[in-house]
Design an enzyme around this catalytic site. Structure first.
Site, PDB file in Angstrom:
ATOM      1  N   GLN A 375       9.109-102.222  37.728  1.00 63.60           N
ATOM      2  CA  GLN A 375       8.536-101.346  36.720  1.00 63.60           C
ATOM      3  C   GLN A 375       7.092-101.753  36.503  1.00 63.60           C
ATOM      4  O   GLN A 375       6.816-102.875  36.076  1.00 63.60           O
ATOM      5  CB  GLN A 375       9.308-101.437  35.399  1.00 63.60           C
ATOM      6  CG  GLN A 375       8.741-100.582  34.276  1.00 63.60           C
ATOM      7  CD  GLN A 375       9.006 -99.103  34.487  1.00 63.60           C
ATOM      8  OE1 GLN A 375      10.063 -98.718  34.966  1.00 63.60           O
ATOM      9  NE2 GLN A 375       8.040 -98.271  34.130  1.00 63.60           N
ATOM     10  N   PHE A 378       2.324 -97.996  35.217  1.00 60.93           N
ATOM     11  CA  PHE A 378       2.176 -96.575  35.490  1.00 60.93           C
ATOM     12  C   PHE A 378       3.509 -95.896  35.768  1.00 60.93           C
ATOM     13  O   PHE A 378       3.566 -94.707  35.979  1.00 60.93           O
ATOM     14  CB  PHE A 378       1.259 -96.351  36.701  1.00 60.93           C
ATOM     15  CG  PHE A 378      -0.148 -96.809  36.464  1.00 60.93           C
ATOM     16  CD1 PHE A 378      -0.679 -96.813  35.183  1.00 60.93           C
ATOM     17  CD2 PHE A 378      -0.941 -97.252  37.505  1.00 60.93           C
ATOM     18  CE1 PHE A 378      -1.962 -97.229  34.955  1.00 60.93           C
ATOM     19  CE2 PHE A 378      -2.235 -97.673  37.277  1.00 60.93           C
ATOM     20  CZ  PHE A 378      -2.746 -97.662  36.004  1.00 60.93           C
ATOM     21  N   ASP A 492      -9.270-103.547  39.995  1.00 56.14           N
ATOM     22  CA  ASP A 492      -8.018-104.025  39.391  1.00 56.14           C
ATOM     23  C   ASP A 492      -7.305-104.983  40.334  1.00 56.14           C
ATOM     24  O   ASP A 492      -6.092-104.902  40.527  1.00 56.14           O
ATOM     25  CB  ASP A 492      -7.110-102.843  39.039  1.00 56.14           C
ATOM     26  CG  ASP A 492      -6.032-103.233  38.019  1.00 56.14           C
ATOM     27  OD1 ASP A 492      -6.230-104.237  37.313  1.00 56.14           O
ATOM     28  OD2 ASP A 492      -5.008-102.537  37.940  1.00 56.14           O
TER      29      ASP A 492
END
Length: 682
Positions: A375, A378, A492
């Protein structure tokens, strides 16, 4: 608590001309109490606040029609905000806010929390400090931006296409037209972050001239964090299409954002923006908006009575519309085919496939929990297998995700054009109905953080393999920065975005936040700061400045994590420091670098470990100009004989802990408001 009230009003002349209110449940105050006196002070102060003053010679902007304030000391503090719509003049705005206070005091008598909506303004006050959500990203959850009250209103039960005997194509055209108009309005708000407000007039040429223009407006509280503004507006835009699809007009009022559309011009002359299939034209000047009056209020109880009766008729209409619409859905072309034509990807990249949603459903066994790999912030990631045996990983973007259509499209357009052994391979995508799916090659060993931060699994990754991972990430970044067809800044880079194949070779993933640089670009500035705290370069986190050196900083943080087996941040104590950078700097300065090395590999100490620590410290230096490029990093990693420069102090190295602060440390939690990643195997 979120209250959602759907009001369907027959033949009403316009939306929310009378006040609507929701009384909170945080408690009550007594007359002449401290809270009461603070509220009275606030009700006099807020309407007269300077943001409501007309700027001389200019139109009032959305940011000029906003005020927030707090009065009193805890526990009697009153927090409040007031926002007027961007098409309202300052005088009407002040009158509206004053009237809203009167409504709140009367209808939510002695209540500490109240939200009042007028057609011209909204007001909220509470004893809870909801204003913190404007700037404190770490406090907000996926629902916080719609906190308080949400009222959905549609002023007619008659569908826009009612009575038109032009077939299902006409209905679909109108629904698509309204959807495009709302999406354009939301996008304009997003591109105009200084005001957090936009209004446009959209027209379409369907060949008959029978589809009227759509006037639409969207607005956020001006100081709301940009990502939350976008998510808030996207969510309520979806609500509008779900509840009002095809109708003449509708409005959604929320404490943090609101949206309205109509077939008559309810705002002044505004600039329109072009859109695919839409022909914008200047909006005509409407009748000036009258200031709301506190007299002749329409109580919410009366509206609820109407709402109980109206659904009988509304349900009948919805059944008819839904029946015809469902029949048409089966025959119409899939949405993803239109998107593929728009993006220009189909046919240009033979290795990129536009998948049908039914194919992905079958491959993942209807997104079975047994197939769930992890998970992410997003949305979930699922393992799948196509009929031909190809194993895939499917990232299913959640409807509430911060990674909206822009990031979804960005990742596809970027990674579909990039090919490197140290970049994850995007096989294709699916954009159909409300689904946004990214289909990647399946990598069986999940992500880097799955190994190096786990007490048991980190022993499986010896120093030689860790060095290979560091070198592989460096090669991937060098390709992005210098050797690819596009010059890409990832923005990122972190351990959870480094995926590992069956031989633990690293592959950089997740390009939703990446930016393309021109050949001559060296640095850019953005107001939308996205990424992950702990990996962000200081100039980017504080000023929005990003460049290739931003990725170099993140890479340096990654090296320290790989060598030490420790996360860079969180509420850990690293000696006298609260982050890994300061701790590493202190150990290196005191020539105790071996204490930084992960215990599972420290027995086989190697000078290569020290070189990697020095390279990492060079990468995380506070001044971006002092950091090496990825070409320099590759050279330093490749040559053991190369003399390394002495690093200067890293960013954030001064963030230390006092003894009092040590006693208050809690378990680690994410401070990342953009991506909160779990195990994310693909």
């Amino acid at each position: 608590m979120i209250f959602i009230i759907l009001l369907v009003l027959s033949l009403a002349p316009m939306v929310a001309t009378e006040p609507w209110w929701v009384c909170g449940a945080t408690g009550t105050y007594t007359t002449n109490s401290k809270y009461h006196n603070n509220l009275e002070t606030l009700s006099s102060m807020l309407p007269a606040s300077t943001p409501f003053v007309d700027p001389p010679g200019d139109a009032v902007s959305g940011s000029d029609l906003f005020a927030k304030a707090s009065v009193g000391a805890v526990p009697d503090t009153v927090y409040a905000l007031a926002l007027c719509h961007g098409y309202v003049n300052a005088s009407a705005c002040r009158n509206c806010v004053a009237a809203a206070f009167d409504v709140a005091r009367k209808q939510c008598a002695l209540g500490k929390d109240a939200t009042v909506f007028y057609d011209a303004c909204l007001l909220r006050f509470s004893d809870k400090n909801f204003l913190e959500l404007l700037h404190n990203a770490s406090m907000a959850s996926s629902a916080d931006y719609s906190d308080g009250a949400l009222i959905l209103m549609n002023v007619t039960t008659e569908p826009l296409f009612s009575g038109w005997d032009k077939g299902l194509n006409q209905e679909t055209t109108i629904i698509h037209f309204i959807n495009m108009a709302l999406n354009n309005t939301v996008q304009k708000v997003f591109n105009n972050t200084g005001k957090h407000y936009a209004a446009i007039r959209s027209t379409t040429d369907d060949g008959s001239g029978s589809i009227p223009p759509i006037y639409s407006m969207a607005q956020c509280v001006p100081e709301l964090i940009v990502d939350f503004c976008y998510r808030c507006l996207t969510n309520i835009s979806n609500l509008a299409m779900t509840n009002f699809a095809g109708r003449h007009r509708g409005q959604i009022l929320g404490a943090w954002c609101n949206l309205r559309y109509d077939t008559y011009p309810f705002y002044g002359e505004l600039t329109s923006v072009p859109s695919n299939g839409l022909v914008p034209t200047p909006a005509p000047q409407p009748t000036p908006l009258p200031a709301p009056s506190p007299n002749h209020k329409k109580p919410l109880g009366r509206a609820l009575i109407i709402a109980l009766v109206a659904p009988l008729f509304a349900l009948f209409v919805c059944v008819l519309v839904s029946f015809r619409f469902i029949r048409h859905i089966r025959a119409k072309m899939n949405v993803h085919e239109d998107e593929a034509l728009i993006w220009g990807l189909e046919g240009r990249n033979p290795e990129f496939t536009i998948y049908d949603f039914s194919q992905v459903l079958e491959a993942t066994c209807n997104f079975s929990e047994n197939n769930k790999l992890g998970q992410g912030g997003f949305g979930p990631v699922y393992k799948g297998r196509f009929a031909d045996g190809l194993e895939i990983a499917v990232k299913r973007l959640a409807s509430h995700s911060g990674q909206g259509f822009i990031e979804f499209k960005n990742e596809i357009q970027l990674i579909a054009k990039l090919q490197h052994t140290n970049l994850v391979r995007l096989l294709g995508c699916c954009y159909q109905k409300q689904e946004k799916l990214l289909i990647y090659e399946y990598l069986p060993n999940k992500s880097l953080d799955f190994f190096i931060f786990d007490e048991t699994r980190r022993a499986l990754v010896d120093w030689n393999k860790r060095l290979e991972i560091i070198e592989g990430i460096a090669q991937g970044l060098l390709y992005l920065h210098k050797h690819s067809r596009l010059r890409v800044i990832h923005r990122d880079l972190k351990a959870s975005n480094i995926l590992l194949d069956h031989e633990l070779n690293p592959k950089i993933s997740d390009f939703g936040l990446a930016k393309i640089f021109g050949i001559n670009d060296t640095e850019r500035n953005t107001k939308r700061i996205v990424g992950t705290y702990g990996y962000m370069a200081p100039e980017y986190a504080s000023e929005g400045l990003f460049s290739v050196k931003s990725d170099v900083f993140s890479f340096g943080v990654l090296i320290l994590e790989i060598v030490s087996g420790q996360r860079t941040s969180g509420f850990h104590r690293y000696g006298d420091f609260i982050n890994l950078l300061g701790h590493a700097w202190q150990l290196w300065k005191e020539e105790r670098w071996l204490q930084l090395v992960d215990a599972s590999i420290a027995e086989n100490q190697n000078l290569g470990m020290m070189r990697c620590i020095i390279i990492a410290l060079l990468c995380v230096q506070e001044n971006a100009a002092d950091r090496p490029t990825m070409s320099d990093v590759i050279a330093m990693l490749s040559s053991e004989s190369m003399t390394l420069p002495e690093p200067k102090h890293p960013a954030y190295f001064h963030v230390r802990l006092t003894e009092d602060e040590v006693s208050t440390l809690v378990e680690p939690c994410s401070l990342n408001y953009v991506t909160i990643s779990g195990v994310d195997g693909r």
